[in-house]
Design a protein around this motif. Structure first.
Motif, PDB file in Angstrom:
ATOM      1  N   ILE A  36       0.839  -1.201   0.000  1.00  0.00           N
ATOM      2  CA  ILE A  36       0.000   0.000   0.000  1.00  0.00           C
ATOM      3  C   ILE A  36       0.872   1.249   0.000  1.00  0.00           C
ATOM      4  O   ILE A  36       0.645   2.182  -0.775  1.00  0.00           O
ATOM      5  CB  ILE A  36      -0.963  -0.005   1.208  1.00  0.00           C
ATOM      6  CG1 ILE A  36      -1.927  -1.186   1.092  1.00  0.00           C
ATOM      7  CG2 ILE A  36      -1.719   1.308   1.304  1.00  0.00           C
ATOM      8  CD1 ILE A  36      -2.733  -1.457   2.350  1.00  0.00           C
ATOM      9  N   LEU A  37       1.889   1.268   0.854  1.00  0.00           N
ATOM     10  CA  LEU A  37       2.798   2.406   0.882  1.00  0.00           C
ATOM     11  C   LEU A  37       3.547   2.543  -0.447  1.00  0.00           C
ATOM     12  O   LEU A  37       3.766   3.660  -0.921  1.00  0.00           O
ATOM     13  CB  LEU A  37       3.794   2.269   2.032  1.00  0.00           C
ATOM     14  CG  LEU A  37       3.210   2.387   3.433  1.00  0.00           C
ATOM     15  CD1 LEU A  37       4.273   2.077   4.475  1.00  0.00           C
ATOM     16  CD2 LEU A  37       2.610   3.753   3.667  1.00  0.00           C
ATOM     17  N   ALA A  38       3.906   1.443  -1.041  1.00  0.00           N
ATOM     18  CA  ALA A  38       4.616   1.479  -2.317  1.00  0.00           C
ATOM     19  C   ALA A  38       3.751   2.085  -3.417  1.00  0.00           C
ATOM     20  O   ALA A  38       4.267   2.761  -4.310  1.00  0.00           O
ATOM     21  CB  ALA A  38       5.062   0.075  -2.715  1.00  0.00           C
ATOM     22  N   ARG A  39       2.453   1.869  -3.334  1.00  0.00           N
ATOM     23  CA  ARG A  39       1.552   2.391  -4.360  1.00  0.00           C
ATOM     24  C   ARG A  39       1.642   3.900  -4.483  1.00  0.00           C
ATOM     25  O   ARG A  39       1.808   4.453  -5.549  1.00  0.00           O
ATOM     26  CB  ARG A  39       0.092   1.997  -4.045  1.00  0.00           C
ATOM     27  CG  ARG A  39      -0.958   2.728  -4.851  1.00  0.00           C
ATOM     28  CD  ARG A  39      -0.952   2.419  -6.342  1.00  0.00           C
ATOM     29  NE  ARG A  39      -0.968   0.991  -6.516  1.00  0.00           N
ATOM     30  CZ  ARG A  39      -0.009   0.297  -7.164  1.00  0.00           C
ATOM     31  NH1 ARG A  39       0.989   0.913  -7.724  1.00  0.00           N
ATOM     32  NH2 ARG A  39      -0.074  -1.002  -7.260  1.00  0.00           N
ATOM     33  N   PHE A  40       1.528   4.605  -3.388  1.00  0.00           N
ATOM     34  CA  PHE A  40       1.507   6.057  -3.510  1.00  0.00           C
ATOM     35  C   PHE A  40       2.869   6.705  -3.304  1.00  0.00           C
ATOM     36  O   PHE A  40       2.993   7.917  -3.416  1.00  0.00           O
ATOM     37  CB  PHE A  40       0.465   6.692  -2.584  1.00  0.00           C
ATOM     38  CG  PHE A  40       0.726   6.521  -1.128  1.00  0.00           C
ATOM     39  CD1 PHE A  40       1.573   7.373  -0.461  1.00  0.00           C
ATOM     40  CD2 PHE A  40       0.112   5.505  -0.432  1.00  0.00           C
ATOM     41  CE1 PHE A  40       1.801   7.220   0.884  1.00  0.00           C
ATOM     42  CE2 PHE A  40       0.331   5.349   0.919  1.00  0.00           C
ATOM     43  CZ  PHE A  40       1.176   6.212   1.577  1.00  0.00           C
TER      44      PHE A  40
END
Length: 149
Positions: A36-40
């Motif tokens: 999830i953190l990698a996405r944004f």
């Protein structure tokens, strides 16, 4: 013994870190929020979120023109991933040529607020970071054991 504001803030940071990282051991070393953190945190997602947040609704090519250096393929992949995560909606209109509009969801707008805060932090501390980089880059390399550090 009285608890100071600094103690309270430190305690809150530790609790939040435990909440974020606490499950790493339970799931075999894999942090469940990493994807999830990698996405944004990738530049194309962040730039897409910024531009959609500023404009409200954009067509694909309008968004592509605003994001310098992004390829059509990368924008497609980025928007699909943001849509999959519920951060962006895509509205397709049956026109010739087909029209596709993108906009942030409520979840995407709530993320935008957080990214803006991070951007503010970066802006407020950019001079300190640039100075630290200069100091680091000007250091003479040192040999420790057989490695250059």
């Amino acid at each position: 013994m009285d608890i100071t504001i600094a103690d309270y803030q430190t305690d809150q940071v530790e609790k939040k870190l435990q909440k974020i990282l606490g499950n790493v051991e339970a799931v075999g070393g894999s942090c469940p929020i990493r994807t999830i953190l990698a996405r944004f945190s990738d530049k194309w997602s962040t730039l897409s979120i910024f531009h959609l947040g500023q404009a409200g609704t954009l067509r694909f090519n309008e968004l592509k023109k605003r994001i310098d250096g992004i390829s059509q393929r990368m924008l497609t992949v980025t928007l699909r991933a943001l849509e999959r995560d519920g951060l962006v909606t895509r509205q397709i209109y049956a026109e010739i040529p087909p029209r596709v509009d993108y906009q942030l969801t409520d979840l995407g707008r709530s993320l935008l607020v957080q990214i803006i805060e991070l951007g503010d932090w970066a802006s407020n501390h950019s001079n300190q970071i640039m100075e630290a980089r200069k100091r680091f880059d000007s250091r003479e390399p040192k040999v420790v054991g057989s490695e250059l550090v």
